[in-house]
Design an enzyme around this catalytic site. Structure first.
Site: not given
Ligand code: CMX
Length: 438
Positions: A242, A272, A373
């Site tokens: 955002s 997000h 969140d």
């Molecule tokens: N549950 C399951 N799998 C997860 C995970 C979670 N909470 N967090 C990361 N992973 C997975 C990713 O999907 C990725 O999988 P692939 O390699 O199969 O694509 C792998 O772990 C590596 O990801 P990462 O480098 O640890 O995390 P990213 O930087 O790619 O993504 C985020 C960050 C926040 C999108 C991810 O942790 C996520 O999807 N979390 C759940 C959604 C969430 O809570 N979002 C809110 C974030 C805060 C905000 O912006 O408000």
């Protein structure tokens, strides 16, 4: 030193322009690190590629707003009552100026925002054109786009304005937008969930308390939660979807309404800002399956089931943080103080211990700990704000403070249009092969 926010900015702008000039002159050619192919195709992780003054993230410690950690902000910034949560107006002053305001200065911001808060009638007509089943974030973005007819910057640009003066109408737009968002959000809440029953604004209370009242919440503790909520969600440095979107769109000299609406469309994504709604939905689905008295074993099974079905565990993980989010921790402290026996809070507390080891087992999640969140929905539902699809709208209202503060500085500093270089597969292959050959 000036006592109102606009005059203080007028004093600061020439100083910061000079500082930027010096940085460019002295350090412009200094390398900030190498970019790799992984970075280019992996969402630009770890690239030092943005200037963002309002806040900075440390992977372990979390957010600092203009150099102050969250607990420091809670201790230093003026509150509505002794020892209470900081007023978001104080955060706004801090984010914009880098200075901790006095209570008198914060009061001038409250009064200024109140004087700007009238929403033109056509905005409600635009929102009313949507069915009440439209997602509240869709309604919010449409409402912001309808507010764009009021843009001072768009008018000034059309009639001709010198680039050194851009920040002034941008400031007016930013303050007007921040002032008007609560009424737009309250209108969306009312028509979507409360049969159109509206609650009057209260001219005698601060920004957050007034917003809570317009949503229909009179409880003083809910007003404190709203102060905390808006403050902690206000900014999270510049690279998140955002914030980056607002900065990017604004760099084309799109006005603050256009830029902010674009950023809100990014906030509406489930990875997000929408994660706050997803967390509550996910918890409610669990309760529907096993009842409200959930054991840790049942929680673990539910987490494994979520992962097995190819979904993420909402509220856990982060692209930059590598530790528990301090915004989670301060919400946890609020819950421990005010709702220690709430069953949903108990579940969130249990998840805090159950989820990280499970996420670590898979070996790929870089941060297994909870983010902001994971906690917010449980606090809101405790006070009766149970409609989870509205939660991201609250996040959006709060996020305006940080991203619009930075947008004012983007134009005050004359930052250029954003244009990173992209590459094709062929370019990457040829470039890497010629490098290996050499
Ligand atoms: N549950 C399951 N799998 C997860 C995970 C979670 N909470 N967090 C990361 N992973 C997975 C990713 O999907 C990725 O999988 P692939 O390699 O199969 O694509 C792998 O772990 C590596 O990801 P990462 O480098 O640890 O995390 P990213 O930087 O790619 O993504 C985020 C960050 C926040 C999108 C991810 O942790 C996520 O999807 N979390 C759940 C959604 C969430 O809570 N979002 C809110 C974030 C805060 C905000 O912006 O408000």
């Amino acid at each position: 030193m000036a006592s109102d926010l606009r005059s203080r900015l007028e004093e600061l702008v020439p100083l910061q322009r000079e500082r930027l000039k010096e940085i460019k002159k002295n350090y412009g050619k200094v390398s900030l690190g190498d970019t790799t192919v992984d970075m280019a195709i992996g969402g630009m992780r770890g690239i030092n590629g943005l200037l963002w003054e309002a806040s900075l993230l440390d992977p372990d410690e979390g957010i600092r707003f203009r150099g102050f950690s969250l607990p420091e902000c809670q201790a230093k910034l003026p509150a509505a009552k002794e020892g209470g949560e900081p007023l978001p107006e104080g955060f706004l002053w801090l984010l914009l100026t880098g200075e901790v305001p006095t209570k008198e200065q914060v009061d001038t911001v409250t009064a200024d925002l109140r004087s700007r808060s009238k929403v033109p009638g056509h905005v409600f007509d635009v929102i009313n054109a949507f069915p009440v089943t439209a997602h509240p974030m869709t309604q919010l973005t449409a409402g912001v786009m309808a507010l764009q007819t009021e843009s001072e910057f768009a008018k000034a640009y059309e009639t001709g304005i010198h680039k050194t003066k851009y920040w002034e109408p941008i400031y007016e737009d930013a303050m007007n937008l921040i002032a008007r968002l609560p009424e737009v959000a309250a209108f969306i809440y009312s028509r979507t969930y409360k049969g159109g029953v509206l609650h009057e604004a209260d001219p005698n209370v601060d920004y957050a308390a007034n917003f809570a009242q317009m949503l229909g919440f009179q409880d003083e503790l809910m007003h404190e939660l709203m102060r905390l909520y808006i403050s902690i969600h206000s900014d999270h440095e510049g690279g998140n979807v955002s914030a980056h979107t607002v900065h990017l769109v604004g760099s084309a000299l799109s006005d603050p309404y256009l830029s902010f609406a674009a950023g809100m469309n990014g906030l509406a994504g489930p990875l997000h800002g929408l994660a706050n709604q997803e967390v509550l939905r996910w918890l409610q689905e669990l309760v529907a399956q096993v009842g409200s008295d959930v054991s840790r074993k049942q929680l673990s099974e539910y987490v494994y089931k979520t992962l097995k079905s190819g979904k993420v565990v909402p509220g856990f993980g982060h692209a930059v943080l590598r530790n528990t989010d301090p915004r989670y921790m301060c919400q946890r402290e609020f819950a421990l103080k005010h709702l220690p026996n709430d069953p949903m809070f108990k579940m969130v507390s249990d998840l805090f211990e159950v989820v990280p080891p499970i996420l670590l087992e898979g070996g790929k999640v870089k941060n297994p700990y909870p983010n902001v969140d994971a906690h917010s929905g449980v606090l809101l539902q405790y006070f009766g704000l149970t409609e989870q699809n509205f939660y991201t709208v609250l996040f959006g209202v709060a996020r305006a403070l940080g991203v619009l503060s930075q947008l004012i500085w983007d134009r005050a500093l004359g930052l250029p249009i954003e244009r990173p270089k992209s590459m094709t597969f062929e370019y990457i292959e040829n470039y890497c092969e010629s490098k290996f050959a050499a």
